[in-house]
Write a protein that holds these residues in place. Structure first.
Motif, PDB file in Angstrom:
ATOM      1  N   VAL A 254       0.861  -1.190   0.000  1.00 35.20           N
ATOM      2  CA  VAL A 254       0.000   0.000   0.000  1.00 35.20           C
ATOM      3  C   VAL A 254       0.894   1.235   0.000  1.00 35.20           C
ATOM      4  N   GLU A 255       0.291   2.377  -0.239  1.00 37.34           N
ATOM      5  CA  GLU A 255       1.050   3.619  -0.235  1.00 37.34           C
ATOM      6  C   GLU A 255       0.473   4.563   0.801  1.00 37.34           C
ATOM      7  N   VAL A 256       1.297   5.520   1.196  1.00 31.66           N
ATOM      8  CA  VAL A 256       0.818   6.530   2.138  1.00 31.66           C
ATOM      9  C   VAL A 256      -0.334   7.284   1.492  1.00 31.66           C
TER      10      VAL A 256
ATOM     11  N   GLN B 117      -3.291   5.976   1.040  1.00 29.94           N
ATOM     12  CA  GLN B 117      -4.256   5.031   0.471  1.00 29.94           C
ATOM     13  C   GLN B 117      -5.312   4.642   1.510  1.00 29.94           C
TER      14      GLN B 117
ATOM     15  N   ILE C  88       4.535   4.838   6.362  1.00 25.56           N
ATOM     16  CA  ILE C  88       5.184   3.538   6.194  1.00 25.56           C
ATOM     17  C   ILE C  88       6.649   3.765   6.522  1.00 25.56           C
TER      18      ILE C  88
ATOM     19  N   ILE D  71       3.468  -0.078   9.331  1.00 22.74           N
ATOM     20  CA  ILE D  71       2.493   0.679   8.547  1.00 22.74           C
ATOM     21  C   ILE D  71       1.503   1.284   9.538  1.00 22.74           C
TER      22      ILE D  71
END
Lengths: 344, 555
Positions: free
Chosen positions: B51-53, B55, B85, B101
């Protein structure tokens, strides 16, 4: 602080205190059978040991209080005192105790580091250096018929009484008598008719042995000592003496007689069980105890001194690293206790 | 039929302190505002973020996937937004941050689509991959990825032991789990049995948990396969896997081998429960039971989302003044936490709040008197006093000879030591030293190999170059000889002369090439600047010489 965060309520102090308590029956029997002289000896040895311990701790830069309160110095002092003739001169007691604490204990690294049993080192040094004083044992009160008061005993110990007073109460110990008798070509049966001998051991001496045995059983019941060393020690004495007695009952004392000498009971339960100078493995404890028992009889029979417990224990002390190395028990999962150089 | 139980060697009887927390029902802890979910919650490779920051994630969504065979996925424990993250404080004794995370929860607690797994329809290998992606790891404390343990490999695994020992004092989460969710534990066992092909199922529970034993027995009666629920004597560490195996079967796992080598696999009851949730409900491992006990007002068990800060749970159980620290786990093997704000992870079975009254500081350490009480209680049947001596002396080789690595760090030796020596610490220290040395040795070996290869390569290149040059010279000579031969034989000497001239020309060209270029064609001002600098330097040199001269002139 990492785990575990809880501890059992045991301590070195507690272990040593129980050893002292377990010696009380023996001390009581000593007073009852031989008079109160032993109390003076114990007190003098205790004071000497505590002072020497404190001085050595200070000299070596250790905190005095936690080490002094572990009581190990007092245990050493009492064990040595109980091995000495109960009216031995004060300087003998002080010299032996100093040697035990200063040389045998602290010069070897202090608590937990001494290779030899300190009390036995002190005893051996005295026996070799002052054989006359070390063999002047007062006889049992029942035989000498002259009970000494505490003050009389103190006077003898501190040299304030004429030598005749001491001479009047000292007599050959049962082991001395046996040894001298055998040297004079008497048979064991002839020697055993003398009044110094009792039911199985020496008159009076056998009760002292019984009292040490009782104290030792207390230590075993409390799991302060394991059964291995005392049982193996007694078995070593009994089997070695029994073997000789079986082949020539006229020249070798009965196994029960050897077993019920106070030194054997004290040695088996209180001296050979010293954890620091003894073997640590289960099998090693059996070998250590048995070896000391057999050596005791060998030294009594063929050695230069009537008794051999101290030398037997010291000799086995030397063998401890070897015994431990070759008696490592198998571990959980079946691997031998010591991998031979595999991981180097 | 009653089973003959076996007594493992050693062990200690401890005050169990179970009653404090096992009387209250399980409470679901509320969703916290922020979840911090470490990527390294299991033995093996840490999970890889997917995942990304910024999201949005849903509850049960994979946020980091398993990296390799010995690894497990990590999921969002609730719905919300990924806010970070990167390194954050994790429940490790070192206090060093590790990759996590962080999720800001939205309070909806909205699930991702999930469905039960038809475990019988899947090939075993596929099923195991699914379980790895469900994030399953052993919940007894070791957090070894369960999918790996569910692979019988070449061995048959006729005996499956379900461990409900829970021998550490204070902890009661397995007790409560067995009392209230016995049926689901056994549903999980059904799947384990399916994968391992086990024919004998043994559930070992310490006899200080009669309610749990009764509940498990009642549940076992309703299953179509035989489950033997066995009360084992309460003695620490009866719940250790090796000890449980010996108690129930009388067999010992050979030193340096795995229990599967003797056909036995062991799972914690919590792991079986998590497996049932994964297979029959499609729920990944995002929550677990945690005992919060010790110096709190209401010691009890919570159902906790992974990533919840421990302090939230301590607050729920009633924070008290006078706390002296927080342990993760029990008092025998637990880890002190660097802060009470670290998150609950898959391995968190207990949060034990310390106080001076409950856990008085340990007395000062005295020298070892070789009393061998430690050896008497060592369940690994080692000689702890010898290991201590070697570790203290730095004689790590001998410590290994005396089987340092068979130590399970249960703490029995430290517990009974009359000299109050923190023995386990010495063993951990020795182990880490040995690991560090082995790492260094491996690194050194690698460096040496590289260096040797480099020397070999240089040598080879030199040789190749020499061969190439020789070939080239040969060709040139032949060429020149041919040229010379054509216009009239000027002979070998001319050919050589020509060769030398050519080489000289090449050298000249090369020299011109390598001459520094940055001082050529400088603009005039730059050139002046350089000249000024040179002049200054000359002056400084002159000045530097002067004091010596003045010293000489003024004695």
């Amino acid at each position: 602080m990492p785990a575990p965060f809880v501890i059992d309520h045991s301590s070195v102090t507690q272990v040593m205190a129980w050893v002292l308590v377990a010696l009380l029956p023996g001390i009581a029997a000593h007073v009852w059978l031989f008079g109160p002289g032993i109390l003076v000896t114990l007190a003098l040895a205790t004071v000497t040991a505590v002072v020497a311990e404190a001085a050595m701790l200070k000299a070596r830069g250790y905190p005095v209080r936690p080490f002094l309160t572990d009581l190990s110095a007092i245990v050493t002092a009492w064990l040595l005192a109980l091995c000495l003739p109960s009216l031995a001169p004060w300087w003998l007691i002080v010299t032996g105790t100093l040697f035990a604490i200063v040389v045998a204990k602290h010069l070897y690294g202090g608590l937990g580091q001494n290779v030899f049993n300190p009390a036995m080192v002190g005893y051996a040094v005295l026996l070799i250096s002052f054989p006359v004083q070390m063999t002047s044992w007062p006889g049992p009160l029942a035989l000498t018929g002259t009970p000494l008061s505490l003050a009389d005993s103190a006077a003898i110990i501190f040299g304030g009484a004429p030598k005749a007073v001491l001479d009047a109460v000292t007599m050959a110990t049962p082991l001395d008598t046996l040894r001298t008798g055998l040297l004079q070509q008497h048979t064991v049966d002839e020697i055993m008719t003398q009044p110094i001998f009792g039911h199985v051991g020496g008159a009076g001496f056998e009760w002292l042995a019984g009292a040490f045995l009782a104290g030792g059983l207390v230590l075993w019941a409390l799991r302060i000592i394991s059964w291995r060393v005392p049982l193996a020690f007694l078995a070593g004495v009994w089997l070695a003496a029994g073997f000789l007695h079986f082949f020539d009952a006229g020249r070798y004392g009965a196994p029960w007689f050897h077993l019920f000498a106070p030194s054997v009971m004290l040695g088996a339960f209180f001296i050979a069980t010293d954890p620091v100078s003894g073997s640590t493995t289960p099998l090693g404890k059996l070998i250590f105890g048995f070896g000391a028992g057999v050596l005791t009889i060998i030294i009594r029979t063929w050695g230069g001194y009537p008794d051999g417990v101290a030398f037997a224990v010291l000799l086995m002390n030397v063998a401890v690293p070897l015994i431990d190395q070759y008696t490592q028990p198998r571990i959980y999962g079946g691997a031998p206790g010591r991998e031979k150089g595999s991981s180097r | 039929m009653t089973r003959v139980l076996h007594r493992f060697k050693g062990g200690v009887h401890l005050p169990d302190h179970k009653a404090e927390s096992n009387g209250r029902p399980i409470h679901a802890a509320p969703v916290p505002r922020q979840l911090v979910i470490p990527l390294r919650q299991h033995i093996g490779n840490p999970a890889r973020p997917v995942v990304e920051v910024g999201q949005q994630v849903l509850k049960g969504q994979i946020i980091a996937e398993a990296d390799g065979y010995i690894s497990a996925a990590v999921h969002a424990s609730s719905s919300g937004t990924v806010t970070a993250i990167g390194p954050a404080l994790v429940p490790h004794v070192s206090g060093l941050p590790d990759d996590c995370i962080t999720i800001e929860t939205d309070g909806r607690d909205a699930w991702i689509d999930h469905a039960p797994i038809d475990y019988q329809a899947l090939a075993p290998a596929d099923l195991r991959m699914r379980l790895r992606d469900m994030g399953l790891a052993g919940l007894g404390g070791a957090v070894f990825p369960s999918a790996v343990k569910l692979d019988p490999g070449a061995h048959a695994c006729p005996t499956l032991i379900v461990n409900g020992g829970e021998c550490e004092p204070w902890i009661t989460c397995d007790d409560l789990l067995m009392r209230t969710r016995a049926d689901e534990i056994l549903q999980g066992v059904r799947v384990m049995r399916h994968l391992l092909g086990s024919t004998e199922i043994l559930v070992g529970i310490e006899d200080n948990k009669p309610e749990a034993i009764a509940a498990m027995q009642a549940a076992a009666a309703g299953f179509d396969f035989a489950v033997e629920v066995i009360a084992v004597p309460t003695i620490y560490p009866a719940g250790g896997a090796k000890q449980m195996i010996e108690t129930l079967t009388g067999r010992q796992v050979p030193s340096g081998k795995l229990s599967t080598d003797i056909g036995i696999q062991v799972f914690n009851v919590g792991t079986a429960y998590a497996l049932a949730r994964a297979v029959f409900h499609g729920e990944p491992l995002i929550s677990r039971l945690v005992t919060v006990t010790g110096h709190v007002l209401r010691p009890q068990n919570f159902e906790v989302l992974i990533g919840t800060p421990m302090q939230r749970l301590i607050d729920l159980a009633g924070d008290r003044d006078g706390a002296t620290g927080v342990l993760m786990g029990g008092p025998m093997m637990g880890m002190p936490m660097p802060s009470s704000e670290v998150p609950v992870v898959k391995a968190t079975n207990c949060i034990l709040v310390k106080s001076d009254a409950l856990f008085p500081p340990l007395p000062a350490m005295l020298p070892c008197i070789r009393c061998t009480r430690c050896a008497d209680v060592c369940p690994a049947e080692l000689q702890p006093q010898e290991l201590f001596r070697f570790a203290k002396a730095g004689d790590f080789g001998r410590a290994q000879e005396y089987h340092l690595f068979d130590c399970i760090e249960c703490g029995c030796c430290s517990y009974v030591c009359p000299s109050h020596i923190p023995l386990v610490d010495y063993y951990r220290y020795a182990k880490s030293e040995i690991w560090a040395r082995e790492r260094e040795k491996r690194a050194a070996d690698l460096a040496r190999a590289r260096h040797e290869f480099r020397l070999f390569r240089l040598e080879r290149e030199k040789k190749e170059k020499a061969e190439k040059l020789a070939a080239k010279a040969q060709a040139k000579r032949a060429e020149l000889a041919a040229e010379a031969a054509a216009p009239g034989a000027t002979g070998e000497a001319d050919a050589k002369k020509a060769l030398i001239a050519a080489a000289l020309a090449r050298a000249q060209a090369k020299k011109a090439e390598v001459a520094p270029k940055n001082i050529d064609q400088l603009p005039p001002d730059k050139q002046r600047e350089i000249e000024e600098i040179e002049a200054r330097r000359a002056k400084i040199r002159e000045l530097a010489r002067q004091p010596l001269e003045t010293d000489e002139t003024k004695p």
